[in-house]
Design an enzyme around this catalytic site. Structure first.
Site, PDB file in Angstrom:
ATOM      1  N   GLU A 297       0.828  -1.204   0.000  1.00 33.19           N
ATOM      2  CA  GLU A 297       0.000   0.000   0.000  1.00 33.19           C
ATOM      3  C   GLU A 297       0.865   1.257   0.000  1.00 33.19           C
ATOM      4  O   GLU A 297       0.740   2.126   0.858  1.00 33.19           O
ATOM      5  CB  GLU A 297      -0.977  -0.026   1.191  1.00 33.19           C
ATOM      6  CG  GLU A 297      -1.896  -1.243   1.128  1.00 33.19           C
ATOM      7  CD  GLU A 297      -2.993  -1.272   2.183  1.00 33.19           C
ATOM      8  OE1 GLU A 297      -2.755  -0.760   3.286  1.00 33.19           O
ATOM      9  OE2 GLU A 297      -4.080  -1.811   1.882  1.00 33.19           O
ATOM     10  N   ASP A 376      -8.529  -9.130   3.652  1.00 34.74           N
ATOM     11  CA  ASP A 376      -8.306  -8.078   4.641  1.00 34.74           C
ATOM     12  C   ASP A 376      -9.373  -8.071   5.730  1.00 34.74           C
ATOM     13  O   ASP A 376     -10.231  -7.194   5.733  1.00 34.74           O
ATOM     14  CB  ASP A 376      -8.262  -6.714   3.944  1.00 34.74           C
ATOM     15  CG  ASP A 376      -7.632  -5.641   4.821  1.00 34.74           C
ATOM     16  OD1 ASP A 376      -7.122  -5.970   5.895  1.00 34.74           O
ATOM     17  OD2 ASP A 376      -7.658  -4.465   4.407  1.00 34.74           O
ATOM     18  N   GLU A 404     -12.679  -2.854  11.874  1.00 35.99           N
ATOM     19  CA  GLU A 404     -12.732  -2.090  10.630  1.00 35.99           C
ATOM     20  C   GLU A 404     -13.864  -2.539   9.713  1.00 35.99           C
ATOM     21  O   GLU A 404     -14.629  -1.717   9.213  1.00 35.99           O
ATOM     22  CB  GLU A 404     -11.382  -2.213   9.905  1.00 35.99           C
ATOM     23  CG  GLU A 404     -11.365  -1.515   8.559  1.00 35.99           C
ATOM     24  CD  GLU A 404     -10.004  -1.543   7.889  1.00 35.99           C
ATOM     25  OE1 GLU A 404      -9.047  -2.118   8.456  1.00 35.99           O
ATOM     26  OE2 GLU A 404      -9.889  -0.981   6.780  1.00 35.99           O
TER      27      GLU A 404
HETATM   28  C1  GCU Z   1      -6.126  -2.369   5.683  1.00 38.57           C
HETATM   29  C2  GCU Z   1      -6.495  -1.086   6.349  1.00 38.57           C
HETATM   30  C3  GCU Z   1      -5.371  -0.109   6.347  1.00 38.57           C
HETATM   31  C4  GCU Z   1      -4.119  -0.774   6.911  1.00 38.57           C
HETATM   32  C5  GCU Z   1      -3.816  -2.035   6.147  1.00 38.57           C
HETATM   33  C6  GCU Z   1      -2.665  -2.830   6.753  1.00 38.57           C
HETATM   34  O1  GCU Z   1      -5.994  -2.181   4.300  1.00 38.57           O
HETATM   35  O2  GCU Z   1      -7.631  -0.527   5.721  1.00 38.57           O
HETATM   36  O3  GCU Z   1      -5.737   0.978   7.125  1.00 38.57           O
HETATM   37  O4  GCU Z   1      -3.037   0.082   6.838  1.00 38.57           O
HETATM   38  O5  GCU Z   1      -4.926  -2.875   6.193  1.00 38.57           O
HETATM   39  O6  GCU Z   1      -2.953  -3.817   7.408  1.00 38.57           O
HETATM   40  O7  GCU Z   1      -1.518  -2.499   6.546  1.00 38.57           O
END
Ligand code: GCU
Length: 691
Positions: A297, A376, A404
């Site tokens: 990400e 996730d 979440e």
């Molecule tokens: C999910 C989550 C993010 C988090 C990511 C992770 O995508 O929405 O906020 O950073 O997981 O576990 O790194």
């Protein structure tokens, strides 16, 4: 102190004769085994005093063993054993004690010596023994016949905070950070200490105190600007047997080191990390190590330099090795810039595809942290096929306590049953009995490092978790990390009794019923049959069936007028099913054997497809959504029936959330049902209102 703050360390007053036969007889004097003296032992003693005083209304006194033995009446004796010593003798009466291990404990009522002994090999073991004793005391165990030994199944039992230095919490639903505000580390050590107490009482022994997404200021945690204050936090956790870890930015050598690269094979970069490790350990001698989100990400990582994740993690592991530190490397690596038109790329495959080929290349002080599922933290998804697949690699599991995707602590969702399903999952990696829990406790492959991690759900809200009942997830996570065999009901019941008191049986049973039903209720009115997502983008709260359908995140349901679901089979789909082992491959590959609850996770089927339950997919969607709303209403009513006899402020906290949940469940129901009615044109067989 506001209602709920003390959580399960509430220690309600026990009236004489109520649930224990004269517990005061055992608890008015405490002898501490002499040689045991450390900050952890100090915590154990003060916790014992605090708990007993609250429950009995009288503060116990510390006496020497001689005084205790000579005086009238019973006493408690606690401490670490020495061979042939009085404590060992009193705890075991000459029986074997070696099997208990470094963090285990024994508790025993020794009627002949008129004492209850709480003993262990280490001071941490004593602390766990004390908390266990207080739990038994508070939940009504008879004090005159205690006789148990216990030890943790998992060596690493870790909490991950997703807290940022500005005071925000990524995916936090219970207020602001208790660790940070306005780019500084908190000076409110009292609150942090209370958090450490809560964690230690469930058996947690490690914490990473900052978000895995490490931004500009948090990158400086490794510098003089923040290290001294972090050492202060480490001291608080140390006194409760909890090791402190930091999430680090892979690009630190560039961002704070003045280097031009973070290439893991570059000599200057390697040297830079070695010096950094030395500085960190100078400030925090028992520092746990680094938690790393790399190439995930948009976070930096070794891919930028044409290196792989073994190169990246080993470089850090080498720097930490001289100090006994470990690198926890997350496997949440996938293409987050996918084109939704591309049907071949499957996010679910990504972690396995990236990491499986690296098995055997990681140093022994590297642990891979794998999310429970391949997507996730959805309300329902498959179990990550990485569990069992990495024979030569240390692995730990990552759960998400913060809700979440499971109602964000506005909806009730007790997650322990979900986690247990994952832990009990049979991977077949070494034939039958190769469950996920045996992978992550290290016994399947004989790993030195392994265990549990989870994203915390706490914040500055007075009751820690926003939704009071979400405390049960925090409590339950620690208990499960300690022993994955504990039943979800038992964990829930312990929590309820400690928070609300053990004597109101109706109350305990009602809340227990609510918690145990809650996951299924949440699942029933949200995304069906394992397909996941269908939430509003970004914040992820509330229904939006196509919210992620045409996005770059790899999270699709592919609903059209004929059907729905993701074809992950080898025959016609993405081939993800082939990442499983043994009979699981065929189980998921075949639409005939795939379990209903995961059908749309693995297959694309027509709305008229008939489930094992006998219903069509479309009728299942309608029925579960109607039922889910009714059951959310029932949660509200069940709670309302507890009005009398409960602390009004505790009562109101939950009543408000359940009211919101019931209204919001309707929103989910109507949006999901209407969406699929419009797509399919198939009416509800029972003629209920679909808009
Ligand atoms: C999910 C989550 C993010 C988090 C990511 C992770 O995508 O929405 O906020 O950073 O997981 O576990 O790194």
């Amino acid at each position: 102190i506001q209602a709920g703050y003390k959580a399960w360390l509430n220690y309600k007053r026990i009236e004489p004769g109520e649930s224990n036969e004269s517990p005061a007889a055992w608890c008015s004097r405490i002898a501490v085994n002499d040689k045991s003296s450390s900050v952890v032992m100090d915590s154990a003693v003060s916790e014992l005093i605090r708990g007993i005083e609250a429950m009995l209304g009288r503060k116990p006194v510390i006496v020497s063993l001689e005084e205790a033995a000579a005086g009238e009446g019973g006493y408690l004796i606690i401490g670490t054993w020495d061979e042939g010593g009085a404590l060992l003798d009193r705890t075991f009466d000459g029986q074997a004690h070696q099997a208990i291990g470094p963090e285990g404990y024994a508790i025993r009522t020794n009627r002949a010596e008129r004492c209850i002994a709480i003993g262990a090999q280490t001071d941490a073991g004593v602390l766990y023994g004390v908390f266990a004793f207080l739990r038994l005391f508070g939940t009504g165990s008879a004090m005159d016949s205690l006789d148990l030994t216990d030890h943790p199944v998992n060596s690493l039992r870790m909490m991950n905070q997703w807290d940022n230095i500005d005071g925000s919490i990524e995916r936090g639903y219970a207020g602001k950070s208790i660790f940070y505000a306005d780019h500084e580390i908190t000076t409110d050590h009292e609150r942090v200490r209370d958090y450490a107490r809560l964690l230690a009482s469930t058996g947690i022994n490690a914490i990473a105190i900052n978000n895995v997404n490490v931004h500009q200021f948090e990158t400086m945690f490794l510098t003089d600007r923040y290290l001294p204050a972090i050492a202060g936090l480490a001291a608080i956790f140390r006194a409760y047997g909890i090791k402190l870890f930091l999430s680090i930015n892979y690009a630190s050598p560039i961002e704070i080191g003045g280097l031009t690269t973070a290439d893991p094979l570059d000599a200057d970069v390697r040297q830079w990390w070695k010096e950094k490790a030395a500085e960190v350990y100078a400030a925090i001698p028992d520092f746990g190590g680094f938690l790393v989100k790399a190439d995930s990400e948009n976070r930096p990582g070794p891919f930028s330099y044409g290196r792989d994740h073994a190169d990246g993690s080993n470089m850090l592991a080498e720097a930490l090795l001289p100090y006994g530190g470990i690198v926890i490397w997350r496997c949440f690596v996938y293409n987050c810039k996918q084109d939704w038109r591309d049907r071949a790329t499957d996010r679910a495959r990504a972690a396995y595809d990236h990491f499986k080929p690296l098995d055997g290349r990681f140093m022994d002080n590297v642990i891979l942290q794998v999310k429970n599922g391949p997507m996730d933290f959805q309300v329902r998804e498959g179990v990550s096929p990485l569990f069992g697949a990495m024979e030569k690699t240390n692995l730990m599991i990552e759960f998400q306590i913060t809700q979440e995707y499971t109602g964000q602590q506005r909806h009730l969702c007790y997650l322990v049953p979900q986690w247990k399903e994952v832990l009990d999952f049979e991977t077949y990696a070494q034939g039958e009995g190769s469950t996920v829990k045996r992978v992550v406790d290290g016994s399947l492959y004989g790993n030195r490092h392994s265990g549990f991690a989870a994203v915390s759900n706490i914040g500055s809200d007075a009751n820690w978790t926003g939704h009071l009942l979400a405390q049960a997830n925090l409590y339950g996570y620690g208990r499960l990390a300690w022993n994955p065999e504990l039943p979800a009901e038992q964990i829930a019941e312990e929590w309820i009794q400690q928070v609300f008191g053990a004597c109101n049986k109706k109350l305990v049973q009602t809340i227990l019923g609510m918690l145990m039903a809650s996951w299924s209720i949440y699942e029933s009115y949200t995304s069906p049959l394992g397909v996941g997502w269908m939430v509003n983008p970004d914040h992820h709260y509330g229904p939006n069936v196509d919210g992620y359908e045409y996005s770059k995140w790899g999270t699709y349901h592919f609903a059209d007028l004929h059907g729905i679901g993701v074809d992950r089979t080898m025959k016609t789909g993405t081939g993800y099913t082939g990442q499983y082992q043994g009979p699981n491959v065929e189980l998921y590959e075949s639409v005939a054997t795939c379990p209903d609850e995961l059908l749309l996770f693995f297959h694309h089927v027509p709305y008229t497809h008939v489930l094992h339950s006998g219903k069509t997919v479309i009728q299942h969607i309608y029925d579960t959504h109607f039922e889910g709303v009714e059951r959310a209403e029932q949660l509200k009513e069940a709670w309302a029936s507890l009005n009398e006899g409960m602390d009004p402020s505790l009562f109101a906290q939950v009543a408000d959330r359940l009211a919101e949940q019931a209204v919001h469940a309707r929103e989910w129901r109507d949006i999901v049902n209407t969406y699929f009615y419009r797509k399919s044109g198939i009416p509800d067989a029972r003629g209920r209102t679909i808009y």
